[in-house]
Design a protein around this motif. Structure first.
Motif, mmCIF file in Angstrom:
data_model
loop_
_atom_site.group_PDB
_atom_site.id
_atom_site.type_symbol
_atom_site.label_atom_id
_atom_site.label_comp_id
_atom_site.label_asym_id
_atom_site.label_seq_id
_atom_site.Cartn_x
_atom_site.Cartn_y
_atom_site.Cartn_z
ATOM 1 N N LEU A 97 -21.546 -21.455 4.853
ATOM 2 C CA LEU A 97 -22.002 -21.441 6.249
ATOM 3 C C LEU A 97 -21.840 -22.819 6.883
ATOM 4 O O LEU A 97 -21.401 -22.942 8.039
ATOM 5 N N SER A 124 -33.720 -13.082 6.001
ATOM 6 C CA SER A 124 -33.270 -12.307 4.860
ATOM 7 C C SER A 124 -34.384 -12.261 3.830
ATOM 8 O O SER A 124 -35.540 -12.551 4.142
ATOM 9 N N LYS A 176 -27.948 -21.058 14.185
ATOM 10 C CA LYS A 176 -28.823 -19.887 14.097
ATOM 11 C C LYS A 176 -28.008 -18.599 14.014
ATOM 12 O O LYS A 176 -28.311 -17.701 13.234
ATOM 13 N N ASN A 177 -26.957 -18.507 14.821
ATOM 14 C CA ASN A 177 -26.109 -17.321 14.796
ATOM 15 C C ASN A 177 -25.412 -17.164 13.445
ATOM 16 O O ASN A 177 -25.308 -16.047 12.912
ATOM 17 N N LEU A 178 -24.951 -18.278 12.892
ATOM 18 C CA LEU A 178 -24.298 -18.226 11.587
ATOM 19 C C LEU A 178 -25.276 -17.781 10.506
ATOM 20 O O LEU A 178 -24.904 -17.057 9.574
ATOM 21 N N HIS A 186 -27.858 -15.714 10.896
ATOM 22 C CA HIS A 186 -28.082 -14.276 11.024
ATOM 23 C C HIS A 186 -26.851 -13.473 10.603
ATOM 24 O O HIS A 186 -26.973 -12.374 10.060
ATOM 25 N N GLU A 187 -25.673 -14.031 10.836
ATOM 26 C CA GLU A 187 -24.442 -13.311 10.506
ATOM 27 C C GLU A 187 -24.096 -13.374 9.029
ATOM 28 O O GLU A 187 -23.536 -12.423 8.472
ATOM 29 N N ASN A 188 -24.442 -14.489 8.374
ATOM 30 C CA ASN A 188 -23.969 -14.721 7.013
ATOM 31 C C ASN A 188 -25.057 -14.675 5.956
ATOM 32 O O ASN A 188 -24.830 -14.182 4.850
ATOM 33 N N ARG A 240 -28.102 -13.139 5.966
ATOM 34 C CA ARG A 240 -28.806 -11.868 5.778
ATOM 35 C C ARG A 240 -28.099 -10.966 4.752
ATOM 36 O O ARG A 240 -28.700 -10.584 3.754
ATOM 37 N N PRO A 241 -26.821 -10.640 4.946
ATOM 38 C CA PRO A 241 -26.202 -9.730 3.965
ATOM 39 C C PRO A 241 -26.005 -10.385 2.599
ATOM 40 O O PRO A 241 -26.031 -9.721 1.574
ATOM 41 N N TRP A 242 -25.819 -11.726 2.573
ATOM 42 C CA TRP A 242 -25.533 -12.400 1.297
ATOM 43 C C TRP A 242 -26.755 -12.389 0.390
ATOM 44 O O TRP A 242 -26.661 -12.054 -0.786
#
Length: 299
Positions: free
Chosen positions: A108, A161, A286-288, A290-292, A294-296
């Protein structure tokens, strides 16, 4: 009021001394002292006091510090008005525990640096409670840590996450000691950790207390790597985020000990002051997250 005086004050607090601030700002130490003296004259307060050999912020200094931070944030906003994120010239200070920094954040951070090459990114590896304190006192812009709570109402806690933690041991451990389900036990085992005040570590301590499972002693290490190496050398057991020991478990360098805490998630949050100016750099980070993140983590 000259804003460079305010920047000098902030740099002193970030670096921990007048001397280090002078070096970072490329000033002489007398210039740094002059800036603080000018601020004290303008504010009619004493900002620093000498305690032992260290210069510490006075109570008045601590009270006005949040307002100083707001002035510097507004100045940064004006200086970067209309700039694209790739042109943003500012600083973003973030705090996170070492297990997130080392095992989840480096991809990230690489994306962030590519998108915001002119932003100075300062990352402090701290325990969760120190991160919360730094967010509250304005020492960092953004905190990323386990959801330990304790924030005043003026702060935002965004869920990011979650992760699971597991109890691990060396394959060489005495297998008769691996029962952590049956209550009322005394075990000749050491509990090793790098952050004894983390949420997952506190959960384990509560679990052991409730079941009256008593271990030999607690050993604190500097970081997770040192903790893992110690466990692999059979110096004790450790309760660690599962994603930090995936490699060692798959290679057989560590084994998992079953507990009734397995699969109970630990939430991770992103925190900041609700009145804080969300700079383009902070918005991007912050956007990165939420995008990266959470699923990781939650996979």
């Amino acid at each position: 009021m000259d804003t460079k005086y305010l920047l000098t004050l902030k740099t002193i607090l970030e670096t921990g001394s007048f001397q280090k601030a002078a070096k970072k700002l490329n000033y002489t130490q007398s210039t740094v002292t002059f800036h603080i003296q000018q601020l004290e004259l303008e504010f009619s307060v004493k900002l620093f006091e000498k305690i032992g050999r260290k210069m510490c912020l006075t109570e008045a200094g601590r009270e006005i510090l949040p307002h100083i931070n707001l002035i510097l944030q507004e100045t940064e906003w004006i200086q970067n008005y209309g700039n694209d994120i790739s042109e943003f010239n500012g600083t973003l200070k973030i705090g996170m525990p070492d297990f997130l920094l080392c095992y989840a954040m480096t991809p990230l951070i690489a994306i962030f640096q590519k998108k915001a090459p002119n932003t100075q990114l300062i990352i402090n590896s701290l325990d969760c409670h120190s991160i919360r304190d730094s967010v509250i006192n304005g020492g960092i812009d953004l905190g990323i840590h386990c959801d330990i709570g304790g924030y005043p109402h003026a702060f935002i806690e965004e869920p990011l996450s979650f992760y699971n933690s597991i109890l691990v041991a060396s394959p060489s451990i005495d297998r008769q000691t691996l029962d952590f389900i049956t209550p009322h036990q005394r075990k000749n085992l050491n509990l090793i950790s790098s952050d004894p005040h983390s949420l997952h570590q506190k959960r384990l301590n509560q679990y052991l207390d409730e079941r009256d499972i008593l271990l030999n002693k607690n050993i604190k290490m500097l970081n997770i790597e040192a903790t893992k190496i110690s466990v692999m050398n059979n110096l004790g057991i450790a309760y660690l985020p599962d994603f930090t020991v995936e490699k060692e478990l798959s290679e057989g360098a560590l084994i998992q000990i079953e507990t009734e805490l397995d699969n109970i998630p630990v939430p991770v949050v992103c925190t900041y002051h609700k009145n804080k100016w969300i700079s383009p750099a902070m918005e991007l980070f912050k956007n990165l997250l939420h995008e990266n993140l959470r699923p990781w983590l939650s996979a």
